[in-house]
Design an enzyme around this catalytic site. Structure first.
Site, short mmCIF file in Angstrom:
data_model
loop_
_atom_site.label_atom_id
_atom_site.label_comp_id
_atom_site.label_asym_id
_atom_site.label_seq_id
_atom_site.Cartn_x
_atom_site.Cartn_y
_atom_site.Cartn_z
N ARG A 156 0.87 -1.17 0.00
CA ARG A 156 0.00 0.00 0.00
C ARG A 156 0.91 1.23 0.00
O ARG A 156 1.99 1.21 0.59
CB ARG A 156 -0.90 0.02 1.24
CG ARG A 156 -1.84 -1.18 1.33
CD ARG A 156 -2.64 -1.14 2.63
NE ARG A 156 -3.55 -2.27 2.73
CZ ARG A 156 -3.24 -3.44 3.29
NH1 ARG A 156 -2.02 -3.61 3.82
NH2 ARG A 156 -4.12 -4.42 3.35
N LYS A 180 -2.13 -2.89 7.83
CA LYS A 180 -3.37 -2.54 8.51
C LYS A 180 -3.58 -3.42 9.74
O LYS A 180 -3.29 -4.61 9.71
CB LYS A 180 -4.57 -2.71 7.56
CG LYS A 180 -4.69 -1.60 6.53
CD LYS A 180 -5.98 -1.75 5.75
CE LYS A 180 -6.20 -0.59 4.80
NZ LYS A 180 -7.48 -0.72 4.05
N HIS A 256 -2.10 3.05 -6.33
CA HIS A 256 -2.98 1.89 -6.14
C HIS A 256 -3.10 1.08 -7.43
O HIS A 256 -3.27 -0.15 -7.38
CB HIS A 256 -4.36 2.34 -5.66
CG HIS A 256 -5.08 1.29 -4.87
ND1 HIS A 256 -4.61 0.81 -3.66
CD2 HIS A 256 -6.22 0.60 -5.11
CE1 HIS A 256 -5.43 -0.12 -3.19
NE2 HIS A 256 -6.41 -0.27 -4.05
N ARG A 259 -0.29 -1.23 -7.46
CA ARG A 259 -0.56 -2.35 -6.55
C ARG A 259 -1.44 -3.39 -7.24
O ARG A 259 -1.21 -4.59 -7.13
CB ARG A 259 -1.24 -1.81 -5.28
CG ARG A 259 -1.64 -2.87 -4.24
CD ARG A 259 -2.04 -2.14 -2.96
NE ARG A 259 -2.92 -2.92 -2.09
CZ ARG A 259 -2.49 -3.76 -1.15
NH1 ARG A 259 -1.20 -3.97 -1.00
NH2 ARG A 259 -3.35 -4.40 -0.38
N HIS A 282 -3.90 -8.71 2.73
CA HIS A 282 -5.35 -8.74 2.92
C HIS A 282 -5.70 -9.67 4.08
O HIS A 282 -5.26 -10.82 4.12
CB HIS A 282 -6.05 -9.25 1.65
CG HIS A 282 -6.04 -8.27 0.53
ND1 HIS A 282 -6.25 -8.63 -0.79
CD2 HIS A 282 -5.85 -6.92 0.52
CE1 HIS A 282 -6.18 -7.56 -1.56
NE2 HIS A 282 -5.95 -6.51 -0.78
N TYR A 291 -9.59 -10.16 -7.98
CA TYR A 291 -8.69 -10.49 -9.09
C TYR A 291 -9.03 -11.83 -9.75
O TYR A 291 -8.27 -12.30 -10.59
CB TYR A 291 -7.24 -10.55 -8.58
CG TYR A 291 -6.75 -9.26 -7.99
CD1 TYR A 291 -6.45 -8.15 -8.80
CD2 TYR A 291 -6.60 -9.12 -6.61
CE1 TYR A 291 -6.02 -6.97 -8.25
CE2 TYR A 291 -6.15 -7.93 -6.06
CZ TYR A 291 -5.87 -6.85 -6.89
OH TYR A 291 -5.44 -5.67 -6.34
#
Length: 313
Positions: A156, A180, A256, A259, A282, A291
């Site tokens: 990110r 995150k 992004h 990414r 994730h 994806y």
């Protein structure tokens, strides 16, 4: 402070203390829950006393107000998380959100770039350093390094620009990233990304360049701004300029998007979804499933190119 306000404040405090929620996540929860409690207050209902009918009417009101399905689904998710917390705390016995489904939403395919377009972008950034010296040279080399690392790791943009210098410790082929929710993961650096990083570090450590102070800080990509490191906005602006120099539409290029390109190109060349999930950081595989169209196209191509019946007619 009302009981409802205390419940929301306690929930937000839990998100910070136990889940390491970011400031942006907390702001989103706060806005969504304030809207929900304001709706209940207009009807004279409290969070603890609300039932399924109240939740259904709330979603209907949001729909009538023109809120998009994705936004309504996000509001419902925030309310669901609040009630899970209140159940655990013994404030409510049964969540009124149980059994209520989120509004259906069509997930847009991620915007990406082709391998050739990414190559052009990176090569253009590398050439931009030619003939420069001093701080201009360091900034150009830094930008090329950022591009190489972003495409090599799929980080990110916030993770990338705020990398601490401590990531340089240990195996030079791997970086330990804190993403995150405070979750840590290892991401590999390919040869070209490592070479770009080494060049950037060498420039910053050479007193002859007069720019050693630029990287003699706790951050790998420092800045004199309040954050102490390069901002994602500045990097995004520089990336737009690189796109123009590479002959690409700048509206199609962003951190992004790179990414997305990282993930899409890996899957197109045989990587499995779980591995890409791990590399992207994730928490849930469902996030990585945006994806799956890449996997579907790869399977179609595989059958078309290799199945004997596909070559008939």
């Amino acid at each position: 402070m009302s009981d409802d306000q205390r419940h929301v404040a306690a929930f937000l405090e839990m998100q910070t203390a136990e889940k390491g929620a970011s400031a942006n996540t907390l702001d989103a929860y706060r806005r969504d829950l304030q809207d929900f409690t304001a709706y209940l207050d207009r009807g004279g209902v409290t969070i603890a006393a609300a039932g399924k009918a109240d939740l259904s009417h709330y979603l209907q009101e949001l729909s009538i107000a023109g809120l998009k399905p994705a936004s309504r689904a996000r509001r419902l998710s925030a309310v669901r998380q609040l009630y899970k917390f209140l159940e655990a705390e013994g404030v409510v016995r049964d969540s009124p959100v149980e059994g209520i489904t989120a509004p259906s939403k069509k997930r847009a395919l991620p915007k990406t770039l082709s391998v050739d377009e990414v190559d052009r972008l990176i090569e253009s950034a590398a050439r931009a350093a030619d003939g420069l010296s001093g701080r201009d040279l360091v900034r150009a080399v830094r930008h090329h390094c950022l591009l190489e690392m972003l495409y090599a790791t799929g980080m990110r943009v916030t993770e990338l620009v705020s990398l601490p210098r401590s990531v340089l410790k240990g195996d030079p082929r791997l970086l330990s990233i804190t993403g995150k929710g405070g979750r840590e993961r290892l991401v590999p650096l390919n040869t070209s990304a490592r070479a770009a990083l080494d060049r950037y570090l060498q420039l910053g450590s050479d007193p002859a360049d007069g720019v050693s102070s630029m990287i003699a800080t706790r951050y790998l990509f420092p800045s004199r701004g309040d954050a102490g490191h390069l901002t994602r906005q500045r990097f995004a602006q520089d990336l737009k300029e690189s796109a123009i120099q590479a002959g690409l539409d700048p509206e199609r290029v962003s951190p992004h998007v790179l990414r997305h390109a990282f993930a899409s190109h890996l899957l197109d060349r045989g990587a499995d979804l779980r591995s890409v999930q791990s590399l992207l950081g994730h928490a849930d595989i469902s996030t990585t499933e945006i994806y799956t169209h890449v996997l579907e196209e790869r399977l179609k191509r595989l059958v078309t190119e290799h199945h004997p019946l596909a070559k008939r007619g």
